[in-house]
Design a protein around this motif. Structure first.
Motif, PDB file in Angstrom:
ATOM      1  N   HIS A  68      37.691  36.038  29.398  1.00 43.03           N
ATOM      2  CA  HIS A  68      37.093  37.174  29.670  1.00 43.03           C
ATOM      3  C   HIS A  68      37.622  38.182  30.474  1.00 43.03           C
ATOM      4  O   HIS A  68      37.159  39.275  30.974  1.00 43.03           O
ATOM      5  N   ARG A  69      39.000  38.086  30.555  1.00 42.26           N
ATOM      6  CA  ARG A  69      39.632  38.993  31.293  1.00 42.26           C
ATOM      7  C   ARG A  69      39.379  40.463  31.242  1.00 42.26           C
ATOM      8  O   ARG A  69      39.181  41.334  32.089  1.00 42.26           O
ATOM      9  N   ASP A  70      39.368  40.791  30.110  1.00 42.84           N
ATOM     10  CA  ASP A  70      39.225  42.275  29.731  1.00 42.84           C
ATOM     11  C   ASP A  70      37.783  42.821  29.581  1.00 42.84           C
ATOM     12  O   ASP A  70      37.652  43.963  29.459  1.00 42.84           O
ATOM     13  N   GLN A  71      37.198  41.810  29.917  1.00 41.08           N
ATOM     14  CA  GLN A  71      35.438  42.313  29.848  1.00 41.08           C
ATOM     15  C   GLN A  71      35.163  42.399  31.568  1.00 41.08           C
ATOM     16  O   GLN A  71      33.937  42.932  31.728  1.00 41.08           O
ATOM     17  N   VAL A  72      35.847  42.362  32.560  1.00 41.62           N
ATOM     18  CA  VAL A  72      35.419  42.224  33.770  1.00 41.62           C
ATOM     19  C   VAL A  72      36.157  43.161  34.590  1.00 41.62           C
ATOM     20  O   VAL A  72      37.191  43.617  34.388  1.00 41.62           O
ATOM     21  N   THR A  73      35.472  43.532  35.836  1.00 42.16           N
ATOM     22  CA  THR A  73      36.347  44.155  36.624  1.00 42.16           C
ATOM     23  C   THR A  73      36.485  43.306  37.949  1.00 42.16           C
ATOM     24  O   THR A  73      35.809  42.691  38.596  1.00 42.16           O
ATOM     25  N   LEU A  74      37.895  42.743  37.914  1.00 47.89           N
ATOM     26  CA  LEU A  74      38.460  41.878  38.786  1.00 47.89           C
ATOM     27  C   LEU A  74      38.984  42.355  40.210  1.00 47.89           C
ATOM     28  O   LEU A  74      39.920  43.165  40.170  1.00 47.89           O
ATOM     29  N   CYS A  75      38.474  41.760  41.283  1.00 44.81           N
ATOM     30  CA  CYS A  75      38.920  42.204  42.558  1.00 44.81           C
ATOM     31  C   CYS A  75      39.198  41.247  43.451  1.00 44.81           C
ATOM     32  O   CYS A  75      38.467  39.899  43.405  1.00 44.81           O
ATOM     33  N   SER A  76      40.162  41.327  44.212  1.00 48.59           N
ATOM     34  CA  SER A  76      40.501  40.288  45.405  1.00 48.59           C
ATOM     35  C   SER A  76      40.783  41.009  46.495  1.00 48.59           C
ATOM     36  O   SER A  76      40.931  42.402  46.577  1.00 48.59           O
ATOM     37  N   LYS A  77      41.128  40.271  47.679  1.00 46.26           N
ATOM     38  CA  LYS A  77      41.299  40.769  48.857  1.00 46.26           C
ATOM     39  C   LYS A  77      42.424  40.281  49.695  1.00 46.26           C
ATOM     40  O   LYS A  77      42.791  38.923  49.255  1.00 46.26           O
ATOM     41  N   PHE A  78      43.224  40.936  50.255  1.00 53.77           N
ATOM     42  CA  PHE A  78      44.185  40.523  51.263  1.00 53.77           C
ATOM     43  C   PHE A  78      44.352  40.762  52.701  1.00 53.77           C
ATOM     44  O   PHE A  78      43.365  41.577  53.060  1.00 53.77           O
ATOM     45  N   GLY A  79      44.878  40.121  53.507  1.00 53.64           N
ATOM     46  CA  GLY A  79      44.901  40.412  54.959  1.00 53.64           C
ATOM     47  C   GLY A  79      44.409  39.465  55.935  1.00 53.64           C
ATOM     48  O   GLY A  79      44.767  39.616  57.113  1.00 53.64           O
ATOM     49  N   VAL A  80      43.550  38.600  55.709  1.00 51.88           N
ATOM     50  CA  VAL A  80      43.067  37.666  56.525  1.00 51.88           C
ATOM     51  C   VAL A  80      43.497  36.268  56.197  1.00 51.88           C
ATOM     52  O   VAL A  80      43.342  35.913  55.000  1.00 51.88           O
ATOM     53  N   TYR A  81      43.975  35.689  57.341  1.00 53.81           N
ATOM     54  CA  TYR A  81      44.657  34.411  57.282  1.00 53.81           C
ATOM     55  C   TYR A  81      43.996  33.499  58.231  1.00 53.81           C
ATOM     56  O   TYR A  81      44.051  33.733  59.297  1.00 53.81           O
TER      57      TYR A  81
END
Length: 288
Positions: A68-81
């Motif tokens: 389904h990769r091409d069917q979605v708006t895929l979001c992730s985040k960085f910076g908190v550990y």
């Protein structure tokens, strides 16, 4: 530097899906299978999927995403550990350019994709100026690793400073009947043509009936009259307020349950009347 392409693949989705609680032990469960959850969301038009390095489940999200990769708006985040011993000794923010460049490579590898649609700074840093962070994120875009830049847990001043370096497509802040601080962001977001992704629209569970407050009583009364749950009414309120806002608003309820996902989808279609809105606004004790 401008970007003429939309931050979503078509028009903004009516609702997103937060995947913070997605777990590996859900495979094969009729209500919690990760792949079925994603497929159900996509089939219903809930195509904005949100995770983060901090959640520790990007590899699982990648497996659940499958074809389904091409069917979605895929979001992730960085910076908190998290601290060395896990979640119990606190967390820290790292937003320096080196972290920006190393974090994205790990995220893409774990998700099993070659780019993200939106990459967020997960939390503002007290140490690294946001201009330096955003300049490094812009380099990721130039390299084709991300399509759009996002910010989360920031201030209005942060947004303006960041946007002056590179256009920011989306800002993710908590917005619910229990936490309405994000409303003060809306004029700036509308001015700069930035969308608001409203996370935790159920107030981290405080609006689902467990708390004994006048607001929850109002929610329960309306929910009973409507034949809905208190959570659905709380989510419908965010949709209502978002529809009235000058900025684009996409509520982002999080769940790992297929039945809860379907309930959230139903809530997106619920139209509250003016009397119900007045009751909920009064119960929240914050003037919009």
């Amino acid at each position: 530097m401008t970007d003429a392409t939309p931050w979503t693949r078509d028009i903004p989705p009516i609702q997103g899906l937060g995947l913070m609680r997605l777990k590996d032990d859900g495979w094969g469960d009729s209500d919690r299978d990760p792949a079925v959850l994603v497929r159900t969301a996509v089939d219903a038009g809930v195509t904005l999927l949100d995770t983060a390095e901090m959640y520790g489940n990007e590899a699982l999200v990648g497996r659940a995403l499958g074809s389904h990769r091409d069917q979605v708006t895929l979001c992730s985040k960085f910076g908190v550990y998290w601290g060395e011993s896990g979640r119990f000794d606190g967390w820290s923010v790292r937003a320096d350019p080196h972290t920006v460049h190393t974090a994205i490579d790990g995220t893409l590898e774990r998700l099993g994709v070659d780019h993200l649609d939106v990459y967020y700074l997960h939390h503002r840093s007290e140490e690294t100026p946001i201009e330096e962070t955003v300049a490094a994120m812009a380099e990721l875009k130039q390299a084709g690793k991300i399509r759009h830049l996002g910010l989360s847990n920031v201030t209005v001043d942060d947004i303006r400073r960041a946007h002056a370096i590179h256009p920011i497509a989306v800002v993710q802040q908590q917005w619910s009947l229990a936490h309405r601080e994000a409303e003060s962001f809306l004029p700036t977001l509308a001015e700069l043509d930035i969308a608001l992704i409203a996370h935790s629209p159920l107030g981290h569970g405080s609006l689902t009936g467990s708390d004994d407050t006048p607001l929850v009583h109002s929610l329960a009364r309306i929910a009973s009259n409507r034949g809905m749950t208190t959570g659905q009414i709380a989510l419908a309120w965010v949709h209502h307020r978002g529809n009235d806002a000058a900025a684009t608003v996409v509520p982002l309820p999080g769940t790992s349950s297929i039945s809860h996902l379907r309930a959230n989808i139903d809530a997106a279609q619920l139209v509250l009347d003016s009397s119900e809105i007045e009751q909920l606004d009064a119960g929240s004790q914050i003037v919009p």
